[in-house]
Design an enzyme around this catalytic site. Structure first.
Site, PDB file in Angstrom:
ATOM      1  N   ARG A 250      -4.206  -3.175   9.099  1.00 37.32           N
ATOM      2  CA  ARG A 250      -3.633  -4.029   9.302  1.00 37.32           C
ATOM      3  C   ARG A 250      -4.038  -4.817  10.118  1.00 37.32           C
ATOM      4  O   ARG A 250      -4.023  -6.476  10.140  1.00 37.32           O
ATOM      5  CB  ARG A 250      -1.935  -4.379   9.715  1.00 37.32           C
ATOM      6  CG  ARG A 250      -1.426  -3.310   8.424  1.00 37.32           C
ATOM      7  CD  ARG A 250      -1.429  -3.954   7.410  1.00 37.32           C
ATOM      8  NE  ARG A 250      -2.157  -3.004   6.638  1.00 37.32           N
ATOM      9  CZ  ARG A 250      -2.472  -3.276   5.333  1.00 37.32           C
ATOM     10  NH1 ARG A 250      -2.652  -4.763   4.759  1.00 37.32           N
ATOM     11  NH2 ARG A 250      -3.306  -2.282   4.894  1.00 37.32           N
TER      12      ARG A 250
ATOM     13  N   ASP B 161      -0.773  -5.716  -8.751  1.00 41.11           N
ATOM     14  CA  ASP B 161      -0.906  -5.829  -7.322  1.00 41.11           C
ATOM     15  C   ASP B 161      -0.385  -3.903  -7.099  1.00 41.11           C
ATOM     16  O   ASP B 161       0.930  -3.729  -7.909  1.00 41.11           O
ATOM     17  CB  ASP B 161      -1.187  -7.178  -6.924  1.00 41.11           C
ATOM     18  CG  ASP B 161      -1.129  -6.638  -5.585  1.00 41.11           C
ATOM     19  OD1 ASP B 161      -2.454  -6.221  -5.623  1.00 41.11           O
ATOM     20  OD2 ASP B 161      -0.801  -7.708  -4.388  1.00 41.11           O
TER      21      ASP B 161
ATOM     22  N   LYS C 254      -8.376  -8.230  -1.824  1.00 39.05           N
ATOM     23  CA  LYS C 254      -7.967  -8.240  -3.241  1.00 39.05           C
ATOM     24  C   LYS C 254      -7.237  -8.838  -3.659  1.00 39.05           C
ATOM     25  O   LYS C 254      -7.198  -9.550  -4.733  1.00 39.05           O
ATOM     26  CB  LYS C 254      -7.113  -6.498  -3.736  1.00 39.05           C
ATOM     27  CG  LYS C 254      -6.085  -6.808  -2.839  1.00 39.05           C
ATOM     28  CD  LYS C 254      -5.055  -5.223  -2.978  1.00 39.05           C
ATOM     29  CE  LYS C 254      -4.534  -4.925  -2.127  1.00 39.05           C
ATOM     30  NZ  LYS C 254      -3.416  -6.075  -2.399  1.00 39.05           N
ATOM     31  N   THR C 255      -6.409  -9.798  -2.948  1.00 40.40           N
ATOM     32  CA  THR C 255      -5.496 -11.097  -2.885  1.00 40.40           C
ATOM     33  C   THR C 255      -6.497 -12.531  -3.834  1.00 40.40           C
ATOM     34  O   THR C 255      -5.647 -12.802  -4.392  1.00 40.40           O
ATOM     35  CB  THR C 255      -4.963 -11.297  -2.147  1.00 40.40           C
ATOM     36  OG1 THR C 255      -4.036  -9.757  -1.147  1.00 40.40           O
ATOM     37  CG2 THR C 255      -3.239 -12.531  -1.996  1.00 40.40           C
TER      38      THR C 255
ATOM     39  N   GLN D  41      -3.612   4.078   0.098  1.00 38.00           N
ATOM     40  CA  GLN D  41      -3.022   3.475   0.685  1.00 38.00           C
ATOM     41  C   GLN D  41      -0.964   3.221   0.013  1.00 38.00           C
ATOM     42  O   GLN D  41      -0.077   2.977   0.083  1.00 38.00           O
ATOM     43  CB  GLN D  41      -3.071   1.537   0.705  1.00 38.00           C
ATOM     44  CG  GLN D  41      -3.605   1.079   1.278  1.00 38.00           C
ATOM     45  CD  GLN D  41      -3.754  -0.112   2.209  1.00 38.00           C
ATOM     46  OE1 GLN D  41      -3.184  -0.801   2.527  1.00 38.00           O
ATOM     47  NE2 GLN D  41      -5.194  -0.572   0.692  1.00 38.00           N
TER      48      GLN D  41
END
Length: 804
Positions: free
Chosen positions: A619, A233, A47-48, A264
Site C-alpha cells: 500500500r 475486479d 489495474k484500475t 492478494q
DNA sequence: GAATGGCCCGGCTGC
DNA sequence: CGGGCCATTC
C-alpha cells in the site's frame, strides 16, 4: 483507439488513445475485447486504469451500450471512483447507464427487478449481521436450542459456509446429530427471513444466481443475455457463488474479463476461493492471459520488501513483480517497548511529516485487528493529529442509528419482526418483554407478522389493560408514519419519526455527552438520507425509503473513508485497494500478525496471513514503517511477543532497524553505544541472531512508563524534511457546525473549570480537564483514569482541586 | 417494567 | 479489557 462517440459530445477533447496512456501489457488488457480474459495484476501495476480504459474503449470505440456492460468492484467507493474516471473519459451520459457496483449492490439492484422470480415481496430488505443474529436468537428460542451445547456462532458459521457454496436449507442433508440441529436452525432461519420479506447478504447473491441458472424462467433467460461484457475486479476474492454468477451473466457472449492478484487473496474466511483465479484458464481454455508485473506505485525498497514477504508463499501463480522506481528510503523496522511506545513513535513521525508539509491524508496507520486502534487513537488525539478510523464500531451499527433505520424499515416493510422488536419499546412506551413475547406467540399462532398480530392481541383477553393501551398507541403511531410515507420524502419521514416518537426528546432529557453524541449521529443519518435523495434525483429516480435502506445495508467499511485531511487508521483488510504515501504497519509480532486465534478449531491460515502482510506493505508509495512491540496489553493481560516471522523475510539491504528510545532506555543501556541523546539514526538489532527463523527473543521487558520514543526525523524517498514551523491542527471531531454553541473567546469560564483542574464525575470518577470551551453550558474534554478522554458538560462535573 | 450492578466469557478480519 | 447477560432492587 478511443474515439468520442458520434452522437452527443460527451468525450472531452483529445481523449487519449490507449496506447498513449497505458504501457504494453496494460494496453493489451484494455484493448483486446472478445472472449474470456484474465489479468494477473501485481500490486501497484495499474489495474484500475486498465479496467477503466477497457470500459471506455468498449463504450466509445466498440459502441457497447452502457446498460449492457457490468463492472463488479470490491467496494462502493471503488465503484464511485471508477465512474468518476469514466466520466472524464467518455462523459457522464454514457456512465450513468453503466452497471458498476459491488456484487451485493448489483444483485440487490437485479433483485429489485426480479423479486417475483425470487419469491420476494417488492420492498424486501437486506439484513446485516446484527439482524441475522437477532433472527437466529428467536429461532433458538422457538426451537429451544441450548446455546451452550450448540453455540450460535458455530451454527451460523456453518450455515454461512453452506450458503457461500450456493446451498439453501432444502439442500442441506445432515449426517450427524449436530448437523441435524444446524439443519433445523437453517430451515427455521430461512422461513423467518422469507416471512419478514428479508434477505441476508448471501441470499442476495444466491437468489440472483438461482434465477440466472434457471433454464425455465424467463427472468433467467433475460439475465443471461442482459450483459455483453462482464468485468470483475479483485477476482482473487470471489467465492464460488460469485463466480457462478458472473459466468452465468456472461453466458451468452463469454466476454468475461477478470482482474486479480492471487498474492492478494485475503478473504478466505469469508468464502473467497483463490483457486478460482488460479484455475481460470482451466475453466476457460480459450482465455487470454495477461500479466501486469511492473509496479508503478511504490519505491523500489518497498517493492523489494513486499517481494521478500511473498516469495516463500506456496502455490503462487508464477510472476515477477518489478519496478523502475527509485530505491527511496529504507523500510524502517522499529522495535518498540509497548503498544503505547509504538503509538507515540507513530505520532511523532506523523507530526514530523505534517510539519514538513505532508497532508495527513497521505498517511495511513494499519493494524491487524481493530482492538489495536484504541491506544493509537488516544495518542494521536492527545497529540492533536487529525485522524479517521475506518471500520471498528461502524456508523450504521450504532444503536441510535440502527433504531431510526429500524423505524424506517418497519414503515417500509412491516413484516420485519426483528426491526419491530427493536423499536417497539424505544423510547420506552411501557411495552415490556412479557408483552413482546405474547405478541410473538400470537403472531406465530396466526401465521402472521408481529405487526399484524398487534390488533388481534389487543382484542384478545391475554393482556392487561395498560399493555393493551400501550400497544394500541404504538400501532396508531406507526400507522401514522405509514400514511406520511406515502407523500413525504424519506428525510421528512425520518425527522417526523425522531420528533413524534419522542426519540430526540429522550436523548435530550439524558443530557449526557453520550446522548449528545447520539443526537449528532442521528443528525448525520438524516443528512445521509438527504444526500441519498439528491443522488436519486440526479439519477432521475424517485427517492424512496426502500432505496435508501438498500444503500445503507450495503455500505462497506472502506466506503467510509473520506477525502479529508486526516490520517487514516484501519485494518489491513480494509486497506486493500488503497494506497498511501506514508504507511505505518503496526503490531508486527508473532501471534498478532500472523494472527493466532485462541480457539484452536479456528486455526489461522499462515499463507493467508502472509498475503495479508504483502497487501499491507504494497500500500505504501514512498515510505514504510514496520513496528513491533516487546509487550502489549491483550485482553487485560500483558503479552510478550517476538517480532513477526514476516520481518525476518524482509531483505536485509532494504530495511533499517531501529529501536525507540523508550526501549533503549529500558533494555539496553550498554547497547546504546552512542550514548543518550546521540540520536543514532539506526540501531542495528539483528533479529537474525536468534534461531533459524531469525526472530528476536526478548529478554528484559521491564520498560519504563509510556512516553515518546524518538529517533531522527525520517527522510522519505530522497526528500529530506527540514524542521518546519510547528502548527497545531485541531481535531475538530465529528461535531458539525451549529451543534456546539460556541461563545466569544473572552466569555467567562465557569468557576474553576480550567485545563488541568481535577474534577469528579459520578460515573467516570476523578479526572483531569484537558480542554474546555467557553460556552455558558460549557463542554470539557476530560481524561478519567481508565477511560479515553470524554467530552462532558461541565455542569456534570464537580471540582475536586482547583489549579492555583 | 425499568434501572443498576455484578459476573462471566469471548478473544480477527467484514459484505 | 470490555460487552452482554442475568439477577436484584426500586
Amino acid at each position: 483507439m478511443l474515439n468520442p462517440p458520434s452522437s452527443g459530445s460527451q468525450a472531452p477533447e483529445g481523449a487519449p488513445a490507449i496506447a498513449d496512456v497505458l504501457n504494453g501489457p496494460q494496453a493489451d488488457a484494455a484493448a483486446h475485447v472478445d472472449g474470456p480474459m484474465v489479468v494477473f495484476a501485481g500490486a501497484g501495476s495499474g489495474k484500475t486504469r486498465v479496467i477503466t480504459y477497457r470500459i471506455a474503449n468498449l463504450l466509445a470505440t466498440h459502441r457497447v451500450p452502457p446498460y449492457r456492460l457490468l463492472a463488479v468492484t470490491f467496494t462502493n467507493k471503488a465503484a464511485g471512483e471508477m465512474k468518476r474516471r469514466l466520466e472524464n473519459l467518455v462523459g457522464p451520459e454514457l456512465v450513468r447507464d453503466l452497471w458498476v457496483g459491488t456484487f451485493h449492490a448489483t444483485c440487490a439492484r437485479l433483485l429489485r427487478r426480479h423479486y417475483e422470480a425470487a419469491g420476494l415481496g417488492k420492498n424486501f430488505i437486506v439484513y446485516d449481521d446484527d439482524d441475522q443474529r437477532a433472527v437466529m436468537t428467536r429461532v433458538y428460542k422457538d426451537l429451544r436450542i441450548d446455546d451452550k451445547r450448540h453455540p450460535m456462532r458455530q451454527v451460523m458459521g456453518r450455515i454461512q459456509r453452506e450458503k457461500q457454496d450456493g446451498l439453501l436449507a432444502a439442500d442441506f442433508i445432515p449426517s450427524n446429530p449436530i448437523e441435524a440441529v444446524v439443519s433445523r436452525c437453517f430451515s427455521a432461519y430461512e422461513e423467518r427471513l422469507m416471512a419478514a420479506n428479508a434477505v441476508d447478504f448471501d441470499d442476495l447473491l444466491i437468489r440472483v444466481l438461482r434465477i440466472v441458472e434457471d433454464q425455465q424462467s424467463s427472468a433467467g433467460a433475460e439475465l443471461r443475455r442482459k450483459f455483453v461484457h462482464v468485468l470483475v475486479d479483485e477476482f482473487q476474492d470471489v467465492n464460488r457463488v460469485q463466480y457462478r454468477l458472473v459466468r452465468g451473466l456472461s453466458h451468452k457472449t463469454h466476454n468475461l474479463f477478470v482482474v486479480g492478484d492471487d498474492d492478494q487473496s485475503i478473504y478466505r474466511w469469508r468464502g473467497a476461493d483463490v483457486t478460482i483465479v488460479r484455475n481460470f484458464r482451466k475453466d476457460h481454455p480459450d482465455a487470454k492471459i495477461v500479466k501486469l508485473e511492473q509496479n508503478y506505485r511504490s519505491s523500489a525498497n518497498v517493492v523489494a520488501a513486499a517481494l521478500g514477504v511473498i516469495k516463500p508463499a506456496a502455490d503462487r501463480e508464477p510472476k515477477e513483480l518489478w519496478t523502475d522506481n527509485v530505491p527511496g528510503d529504507h523500510v524502517d523496522v522499529v522495535a518498540c517497548a509497548s503498544e503505547r511506545d509504538e503509538a507515540a513513535f507513530v505520532a511523532e513521525r506523523i507530526r514530523e511529516l505534517m510539519d514538513a508539509g505532508v497532508s495527513p491524508a497521505e498517511i495511513a496507520v494499519f493494524y491487524r485487528v481493530h482492538a489495536q486502534s484504541r491506544v493509537l487513537e488516544e495518542v494521536l488525539r492527545s497529540e492533536r493529529i487529525p485522524y479517521q478510523v475506518i471500520g471498528g464500531v461502524r456508523f450504521f451499527e450504532r444503536a441510535e442509528v440502527k433504531d431510526l433505520v429500524s423505524y424506517l424499515r418497519v414503515v417500509s416493510n412491516p413484516k420485519s419482526d426483528v426491526d419491530l422488536v427493536r423499536i417497539i419499546n424505544v423510547p420506552s412506551r411501557k411495552i415490556g418483554d412479557t408483552t413482546v413475547e405474547k405478541l410473538a406467540a400470537m403472531a406465530s399462532e396466526l401465521g402472521v407478522s408481529m405487526f399484524e398480530a398487534i390488533e388481534p392481541l389487543v382484542r384478545s383477553d391475554r393482556l392487561g389493560t395498560p399493555a393493551k393501551k400501550a400497544l394500541a398507541v404504538f400501532h396508531t403511531l406507526m400507522a401514522q408514519f405509514t400514511t406520511i410515507a406515502d407523500t413525504a420524502s424519506p428525510r421528512e419521514l425520518a425527522e417526523r419519526i425522531l420528533a413524534e416518537t419522542g426519540y430526540v426528546a429522550m436523548l435530550e432529557a439524558q443530557g449526557t455527552d453520550e446522548a449528545e453524541g447520539r443526537l449528532l449521529n442521528l443528525q448525520e443519518l438524516v443528512g445521509s438520507i438527504e444526500e441519498y435523495e439528491r443522488e436519486a434525483l440526479a439519477a432521475e429516480e424517485v427517492p424512496n425509503i426502500a432505496g435508501y435502506l438498500e444503500k445503507v445495508a450495503l455500505v462497506a467499511v472502506t466506503d467510509e473513508l473520506k477525502d479529508a485531511p486526516r490520517v487514516a487508521m484501519m485494518t489491513v483488510h480494509a486497506a486493500k485497494g488503497l494506497e498511501f504515501s506514508f504507511v505505518f504497519l503496526t503490531g508486527m509480532e508473532e501471534d498478532m500478525f500472523p494472527f493466532r486465534s485462541q480457539d484452536p478449531s479456528r486455526s489461522g491460515d499462515i499463507e493467508e496471513e502472509r498475503r495479508l502482510a504483502y497487501v499491507a506493505i504494497t500500500r505504501a508509495r514512498l515510505k514504510l514503517w514496520i513496528l513491533h512491540a516487546e509487550r502489549r496489553m491483550v485482553f487485560g493481560g500483558t503479552k510478550y511477543g517476538m517480532a513477526s516471522r514476516f520481518i525476518a523475510d524482509l531483505p536485509r539491504d532494504v530495511i533499517a532497524e531501529k529501536r525507540t528510545e523508550v526501549l533503549r532506555a529500558s533494555a539496553g543501556r550498554f547497547i546504546d553505544r552512542d550514548g543518550w541523546g546521540a540520536s543514532s539514526r539506526s540501531e542495528p538489532t539483528r533479529p537474525g541472531a536468534a534461531g533459524a527463523q531469525g526472530r528476536l527473543a526478548w529478554s528484559h521487558p521491564q520498560a519504563g512508563p509510556a512516553g515518546g520514543g524518538a529517533t531522527r526525523p525520517v527522510t522519505a524517498s530522497g526528500r529530506s524534511f527540514e524542521p518546519g514551523e510547528r502548527y497545531v491542527e485541531r481535531d475538530d471531531d465529528a461535531a458539525p457546525q451549529g451543534f456546539r454553541r460556541r461563545m466569544p473567546p473572552d466569555a467567562p469560564r465557569p468557576g474553576g473549570m480550567v485545563v488541568g483542574a481535577k474534577v469528579e464525575h459520578k460515573t467516570f470518577g476523578i479526572g483531569v480537564i484537558l480542554e474546555v470551551d467557553n460556552a455558558p453550558d460549557a463542554t470539557a474534554t476530560v481524561k478519567f483514569s481508565g477511560w479515553s478522554p470524554k467530552r462532558i458538560k461541565v455542569r456534570f462535573l464537580e471540582i475536586v482541586r482547583e489549579i492555583g
